[in-house]
Design a protein around this motif. Structure first.
Motif, mmCIF file in Angstrom:
data_model
loop_
_atom_site.group_PDB
_atom_site.id
_atom_site.type_symbol
_atom_site.label_atom_id
_atom_site.label_comp_id
_atom_site.label_asym_id
_atom_site.label_seq_id
_atom_site.Cartn_x
_atom_site.Cartn_y
_atom_site.Cartn_z
ATOM 1 N N ASN A 1 55.037 53.759 69.850
ATOM 2 C CA ASN A 1 54.884 53.110 71.161
ATOM 3 C C ASN A 1 53.415 53.011 71.554
ATOM 4 O OD1 ASN A 1 57.641 52.869 71.429
ATOM 5 N ND2 ASN A 1 57.875 54.652 72.771
ATOM 6 N N MET A 2 52.638 53.992 71.145
ATOM 7 C CA MET A 2 51.227 54.040 71.501
ATOM 8 C C MET A 2 50.468 52.828 70.961
ATOM 9 S SD MET A 2 48.566 57.116 70.587
ATOM 10 C CE MET A 2 48.219 56.480 68.945
ATOM 11 N N VAL A 3 50.906 52.319 69.809
ATOM 12 C CA VAL A 3 50.234 51.160 69.201
ATOM 13 C C VAL A 3 51.122 49.912 69.254
ATOM 14 C CG1 VAL A 3 48.657 52.458 67.731
ATOM 15 C CG2 VAL A 3 50.976 51.987 66.915
ATOM 16 N N TYR A 4 52.224 49.987 70.045
ATOM 17 C CA TYR A 4 53.076 48.831 70.348
ATOM 18 C C TYR A 4 53.749 48.222 69.114
ATOM 19 C CZ TYR A 4 50.265 49.307 74.554
ATOM 20 O OH TYR A 4 49.622 49.813 75.665
ATOM 21 N N ILE A 5 54.249 49.100 68.240
ATOM 22 C CA ILE A 5 55.043 48.628 67.109
ATOM 23 C C ILE A 5 56.272 49.524 66.983
ATOM 24 C CG2 ILE A 5 53.108 47.657 65.810
ATOM 25 C CD1 ILE A 5 53.000 50.190 64.146
ATOM 26 N N THR A 6 57.215 49.152 66.126
ATOM 27 C CA THR A 6 58.423 49.950 65.937
ATOM 28 C C THR A 6 58.145 51.135 65.014
ATOM 29 O OG1 THR A 6 59.179 48.719 63.999
ATOM 30 C CG2 THR A 6 59.819 47.868 66.172
ATOM 31 N N PRO B 1 44.485 54.760 64.943
ATOM 32 C CA PRO B 1 44.704 55.414 66.242
ATOM 33 C C PRO B 1 45.779 56.495 66.181
ATOM 34 C CG PRO B 1 44.622 53.031 66.494
ATOM 35 C CD PRO B 1 44.704 53.307 65.026
ATOM 36 N N VAL B 2 46.809 56.283 65.350
ATOM 37 C CA VAL B 2 47.879 57.273 65.229
ATOM 38 C C VAL B 2 47.355 58.529 64.530
ATOM 39 C CG1 VAL B 2 50.111 57.770 64.153
ATOM 40 C CG2 VAL B 2 49.731 55.579 65.306
ATOM 41 N N LEU B 3 46.535 58.347 63.489
ATOM 42 C CA LEU B 3 45.932 59.499 62.818
ATOM 43 C C LEU B 3 45.099 60.319 63.791
ATOM 44 C CD1 LEU B 3 44.718 57.973 59.429
ATOM 45 C CD2 LEU B 3 46.734 59.381 59.825
ATOM 46 N N LYS B 4 44.314 59.640 64.596
ATOM 47 C CA LYS B 4 43.467 60.340 65.566
ATOM 48 C C LYS B 4 44.310 61.119 66.568
ATOM 49 C CE LYS B 4 39.589 59.607 68.728
ATOM 50 N NZ LYS B 4 38.655 58.605 69.310
ATOM 51 N N GLU B 5 45.416 60.513 67.011
ATOM 52 C CA GLU B 5 46.303 61.180 67.964
ATOM 53 C C GLU B 5 46.922 62.427 67.327
ATOM 54 O OE1 GLU B 5 48.411 61.702 71.617
ATOM 55 O OE2 GLU B 5 46.655 60.516 71.043
ATOM 56 N N ILE B 6 47.364 62.316 66.074
ATOM 57 C CA ILE B 6 47.954 63.464 65.385
ATOM 58 C C ILE B 6 46.926 64.571 65.215
ATOM 59 C CG2 ILE B 6 48.856 64.256 63.156
ATOM 60 C CD1 ILE B 6 50.287 61.554 62.912
ATOM 61 N N GLU B 7 45.727 64.218 64.774
ATOM 62 C CA GLU B 7 44.703 65.217 64.485
ATOM 63 C C GLU B 7 44.197 65.917 65.741
ATOM 64 O OE1 GLU B 7 41.900 62.952 62.229
ATOM 65 O OE2 GLU B 7 43.320 62.610 60.590
ATOM 66 N N ASN B 8 44.213 65.205 66.875
ATOM 67 C CA ASN B 8 43.721 65.792 68.122
ATOM 68 C C ASN B 8 44.806 66.513 68.910
ATOM 69 O OD1 ASN B 8 41.127 64.849 67.666
ATOM 70 N ND2 ASN B 8 41.421 62.981 68.842
ATOM 71 N N GLY C 1 42.268 65.776 55.782
ATOM 72 C CA GLY C 1 41.491 64.557 55.965
ATOM 73 C C GLY C 1 42.034 63.388 55.176
ATOM 74 N N VAL C 2 41.742 62.195 55.629
ATOM 75 C CA VAL C 2 42.155 60.972 54.970
ATOM 76 C C VAL C 2 40.918 60.152 54.665
ATOM 77 C CG1 VAL C 2 43.464 58.845 55.198
ATOM 78 C CG2 VAL C 2 44.354 60.943 56.197
ATOM 79 N N SER C 3 40.742 59.783 53.425
ATOM 80 C CA SER C 3 39.603 58.952 53.063
ATOM 81 C C SER C 3 39.859 57.525 53.516
ATOM 82 C CB SER C 3 39.381 58.979 51.552
ATOM 83 O OG SER C 3 38.381 58.060 51.194
ATOM 84 N N THR C 4 39.060 57.040 54.452
ATOM 85 C CA THR C 4 39.248 55.684 54.977
ATOM 86 C C THR C 4 38.302 54.690 54.334
ATOM 87 O OG1 THR C 4 37.670 56.103 56.762
ATOM 88 C CG2 THR C 4 39.978 56.611 57.213
ATOM 89 N N GLU C 5 37.601 55.132 53.292
ATOM 90 C CA GLU C 5 36.602 54.267 52.668
ATOM 91 C C GLU C 5 37.202 52.931 52.236
ATOM 92 O OE1 GLU C 5 32.768 53.373 51.233
ATOM 93 O OE2 GLU C 5 33.453 55.086 52.410
ATOM 94 N N ASN C 6 38.435 52.972 51.676
ATOM 95 C CA ASN C 6 39.046 51.755 51.156
ATOM 96 C C ASN C 6 39.711 50.916 52.246
ATOM 97 O OD1 ASN C 6 38.325 52.452 48.544
ATOM 98 N ND2 ASN C 6 40.162 53.687 48.266
ATOM 99 N N PHE C 7 39.846 51.467 53.458
ATOM 100 C CA PHE C 7 40.612 50.787 54.503
ATOM 101 C C PHE C 7 39.755 50.288 55.657
ATOM 102 C CE2 PHE C 7 43.648 54.388 53.254
ATOM 103 C CZ PHE C 7 44.062 53.712 52.123
ATOM 104 N N ILE C 8 38.449 50.490 55.566
ATOM 105 C CA ILE C 8 37.600 50.226 56.719
ATOM 106 C C ILE C 8 37.620 48.763 57.140
ATOM 107 C CG2 ILE C 8 35.464 49.835 55.424
ATOM 108 C CD1 ILE C 8 34.194 51.697 57.689
ATOM 109 N N HIS C 9 37.930 47.881 56.188
ATOM 110 C CA HIS C 9 37.985 46.456 56.514
ATOM 111 C C HIS C 9 39.417 45.933 56.605
ATOM 112 C CE1 HIS C 9 33.695 46.331 56.110
ATOM 113 N NE2 HIS C 9 33.734 46.700 54.845
ATOM 114 N N GLU C 10 40.392 46.850 56.632
ATOM 115 C CA GLU C 10 41.800 46.460 56.734
ATOM 116 C C GLU C 10 42.202 46.420 58.211
ATOM 117 O OE1 GLU C 10 44.144 45.594 54.692
ATOM 118 O OE2 GLU C 10 43.404 46.061 52.685
ATOM 119 N N PRO C 11 42.437 45.231 58.774
ATOM 120 C CA PRO C 11 42.781 45.127 60.201
ATOM 121 C C PRO C 11 44.034 45.910 60.573
ATOM 122 C CG PRO C 11 42.191 42.987 59.309
ATOM 123 C CD PRO C 11 42.297 43.916 58.137
ATOM 124 N N LEU C 12 45.052 45.889 59.718
ATOM 125 C CA LEU C 12 46.293 46.593 60.043
ATOM 126 C C LEU C 12 46.067 48.103 60.108
ATOM 127 C CD1 LEU C 12 48.950 44.663 57.905
ATOM 128 C CD2 LEU C 12 48.607 44.569 60.380
#
Length: 268
Positions: free
Chosen positions: A189-194, A169-176, A151-162
């Motif tokens: 490619n899934m999130v349109y960045i390099t 989305p990449v974490l969710k794809e990996i975990e699923n 698991g990854v604690s997202t508490e500190n990142f919830i308001h981080e747009p990046l």
């Protein structure tokens, strides 16, 4: 309101020192912390949590795992505050901090909490029908431990747009879909960045590359399969964990753990 405490010597790598659910939680103050890794999750109501001077509201389904000797306290914000909980022990207890990446506190979301609560419920059923199978309990404990390691604690990142736009989305794809033929090019490619930019974002938010995260997730799942399915062949575990080449899987497993999958299985 069942609660069970360990009443036998510690012989397994990981086990529960205590576990319970449907508990009417009382206010607790621990200025010197608790001597073991301790998990607490709200089942009903709201809890107010203070950890090293920072305050949090623990809503239904949310929880946190806290390391030993961390100053904390909690109390119910509502008339009724029911919780589920457990504490870790075991012969390899001293390695838990390393497994969890040295994080003093790990928060869990409502979605994660649903899975944890189910494991707690299933484990408690084993306590209700003695004699206890120490190895089965150790496997349950390990499954939960790997859940927090994954698991990854997202508490500190919830308001981080990046983070929300590219990393989450990449974490969710990996975990699923870790068992599929994922690679970093496809994930970026899934999130349109390099791939390079994705790697920089992972290092920024998680302290590792996307490839390292994917590999670690797969390795942890492989360990879970090795323990949960003792008769499953290594080749099948490799495929279920996302490795098409079992020889590559064995080499990677030995590189990350210092032992082969079969050696790891025998230890547990």
């Amino acid at each position: 309101m069942p609660i069970y405490f360990r009443d036998t010597p510690v012989n397994e790598p990981f086990t529960f020192n205590s576990i319970g659910n449907h508990w009417t939680q009382e206010a607790t103050i621990r200025p010197k912390g608790y001597p073991l890794y301790h998990y607490l999750q709200t089942e009903k109501g709201l809890g107010n949590i203070s950890i090293q001077g920072k305050h949090y509201t623990l809503k239904e389904g949310e929880g946190f795992l806290i390391a030993p000797y961390i100053n904390h306290s909690y109390y119910g914000e509502t008339d009724v505050w029911n919780t589920c909980f457990f504490t870790f022990a075991g012969t390899l207890e001293s390695n838990i901090g390393k497994i969890l990446g040295g994080r003093p506190v790990i928060f869990t979301s409502k979605e994660q909490g649903a899975q944890i609560a189910q494991i707690i419920k299933n484990t408690i059923k084993k306590y209700e029908h003695p004699p206890l199978d120490a190895k089965a309990l150790s496997i349950d404990c390990y499954r939960l431990l790997m859940f927090f390691a994954n698991g990854v604690s997202t508490e500190n990142f919830i308001h981080e747009p990046l983070y929300q736009r590219y990393v989450a989305p990449v974490l969710k794809e990996i975990e699923n879909n870790y068992g599929e033929e994922l690679n970093i090019q496809e994930l970026s490619n899934m999130v349109y960045i390099t791939p390079q930019y994705l790697t920089r974002l992972f290092h920024r938010f998680l302290g590792c590359s996307a490839y390292e995260y994917l590999t670690t997730w797969r390795m942890n799942k492989a360990k879970e399969f090795l323990l949960t399915f003792p008769n499953m062949e290594v080749q099948s575990i490799a495929r279920k964990s996302g490795f098409t080449d079992s020889s590559h899987f064995i080499a990677m497993f030995k590189k990350t753990t210092g032992m082969t999958p079969l050696e790891f299985r025998k230890l547990n």
